[in-house]
Design an enzyme around this catalytic site. Sequence first.
Site, short mmCIF file in Angstrom:
data_model
loop_
_atom_site.label_atom_id
_atom_site.label_comp_id
_atom_site.label_asym_id
_atom_site.label_seq_id
_atom_site.Cartn_x
_atom_site.Cartn_y
_atom_site.Cartn_z
N ASP A 281 22.93 38.03 39.04
CA ASP A 281 22.19 39.06 38.31
C ASP A 281 23.16 39.68 37.30
OD1 ASP A 281 20.26 40.70 37.37
OD2 ASP A 281 19.60 41.42 39.32
C1 NOJ Z 1 18.80 42.78 35.99
C2 NOJ Z 1 17.59 42.54 36.84
O1 NOJ Z 1 17.87 42.86 38.18
C3 NOJ Z 1 17.10 41.12 36.77
O2 NOJ Z 1 15.89 41.04 37.48
C4 NOJ Z 1 16.93 40.68 35.35
O3 NOJ Z 1 16.45 39.36 35.30
C5 NOJ Z 1 18.27 40.79 34.65
N1 NOJ Z 1 18.72 42.17 34.68
C6 NOJ Z 1 18.20 40.31 33.21
O4 NOJ Z 1 17.47 41.18 32.46
#
Ligand code: NOJ
Length: 746
Positions: A281
């Site tokens: 993430d």
């Molecule tokens: C953080 C989020 O937790 C995730 O779900 C997302 O895909 C990414 N950022 C990218 O935006």
Amino acid sequence: MKRNFSTILAILLFQLVSAQRGTIDQRVDSLLRLMTLEEKAGQMNQYNGPWAATGPLTNDDQLLDQIKTGKVGSMLNATGAARTRELQALALQSRLKIPLLFGQDVIHGYRTIFPIPLAEAASWDLPAIERSARIAAVEAAAAGIHWTFAPMVDIARDPRWGRVMEGAGEDPLLGSLISAARVKGFQGKGFGQTDAVMACAKHFAAYGAAVGGRDYNSVDMSERQLWETYLPPFEAAAKAGVATFMNSFNDLNGIPATGNDYLQKTVLKGKWNFKGFVVSDWGSVGEMISHGYVQDSIGAAAAAAKAGCDMDMESRAFIRHLPALVKAGKVKMPVLDEAVRRILRKKFEMGLFDDSFRYSNEQREKEQWNNPAHLEAARDIARKSIVLLKNENSSLPLRKAWFRDPAKPVIAMVGPFVKAKSDHLGFWSYDWPDDSLRISSTWEAVQRRAWPGTELLYARGCGISDSSRAGFAEALQMATRADIVIVTIGEARDMSGEAKSRSSIRLPGVQEEMVKALVATGKPVVVLIHAGRPLVFNWIRENVPAIVYAWWLGTRAGDAIADVLFGDYNPSGKLPMTFPRSEGQIPVYYNYFNTGRPAKNENDLNYVSAYTDLPNSPAYPFGYGLSYTRFAYSNLSLSEPVLRSKGRIRVNVTVRNEGDYAGEETVQLYIRDRVGSVVRPVKELKQFQKVLLQTGESRTVTFTLTPDELRFYDAQLRYRYEPGDFDVFVGGSSAGGLQAAFALKP
Ligand code: NOJ
């Protein structure tokens, strides 16, 4: 003969696919042999484009050079046919000309915004959910996007957690079916088709169980609960062929998911034999430093890569440190080879080596920009997502005959959502310059639909988070002039979502107070609530005769709402999450254990498991939702009293539409395993069927249960069933229902 022919065809097809795979694997291996250590680390590196960010951005003025020198394997938030084309052209200037993968959070639509995933889950309509993902993929792919960071399949039992809006709610079975439907929708007929995007099951794992519902927080749970409740939707995604997984921000029992060897290697790539790749993430590799799991970014890179995280989103730890770590012998080359192989395989499967620009096609982008069929589909699933929570005295649908002067009905529309547009889109949605034309507000849609001669009055009354009551007077004035008052209130689009945890999940500002004032006028009031999560609204629940839960429904929200208000669509949504009476009940879910001291009823406080100041039952249970018609359940019967280990049992029930409207009912079947070697929940959803019944029509609905569906994880985590007695409940929600019993015998 026919059979022989199809068998031969299947064998040929299999050989073709294997041959193709063979070629892909060979191509991957030959490319890998040419790659330097730095180029390998480059493929494992993902950067955000500098235009829009969905996390704490690190600005990097070297970005373009890094792409040209093969130091970037993928980008997120770089979108649009023209822009992705330009960036791809830079990647093709690199030594080995390895194309970039463009990823984006296409969570509930791209150009056409669909209801938030939690709302869609309320439809329990798998084909419609698949269709919504399909359309999102078509639109996104036409804008150069190869990969969506969806579906989010985290089970969520805590509505304080803002990200409940992105998932399918609290139930592992419903969550698993929806997970597979969305993967299929995004990935379409398979990679290589220019309208298929790679899906990403996230956040692996147990992110939905963050302590206290606070985003990014720790998770501590038994392995058995992990397997029973939180992993099934991930396993379903893997089985449906999802291309990628994203790990999660949380630690699980003390080990950050990003550095979690058990989750990523033992379970995902081992037990489930997952062949795609795992992306971290945003910044989660580097965040292992703050977790206190590693000393520094060097340690973070080593821990994540060794634990099976293949791509680093925005931490820059892999690109900065993996080459040196390999040279120092701290990370073995095969770790990088394995990760790069998985990433390259997907780039080949997507056809990007054959034509790196195949997705970035301005012509296709233009065609999909205004596809009316997509808007129609958005309206269809939006109305299926609406949940009718209360409808005393059949206040709804609005009927002409019901008004004082049927030739001149007067309707007052009050509240911050009446004329709202972008708030209907909800979190994780995109704004486009022509949104004011494309998004239908409730006001516009009701104006279009109301009968000729209808007088529509409007007052905003208050803003979503206002503390001012200055607009109440106008609202009350309109209410007094009208025959009925429709009030639209709720959460603004950024109140549920990532980093949007709330300790109080009441209606913001003075909205509930405004409803009280409107009810005090004595006029009949209908309340529509827009939100990304279950909210607590006890006064409204107890005092307003008609309540419609309308979530954030997307681009066609207004039309869907008008369809329901005027009875052009009979609401059929069922809650995918339990609604609490108060934050103090959270976590609250229907499939709980009974405890050794269950309360006999709501007044039983005699040393039992209960709150002294609140009933145990929720405001609205999982699976609940009304219709304009009434469905009566009768004649629950089982084909036999005993289910044998190799047998099956049929469960029949008669459902009759006893009201005045045709309508769709979601018939739900739950079981209870009365005694187990580990305690079993009081109820578990096992199957459901949607049936459309005309007025007066009756239908026998048949479910077939097999022992396989009665399996659970025992104390040694073996997934198996145990002989014994089972209760079956069939009804229109998780509460109540008709009941029968059978025994499972070897
Ligand atoms: C953080 C989020 O937790 C995730 O779900 C997302 O895909 C990414 N950022 C990218 O935006």
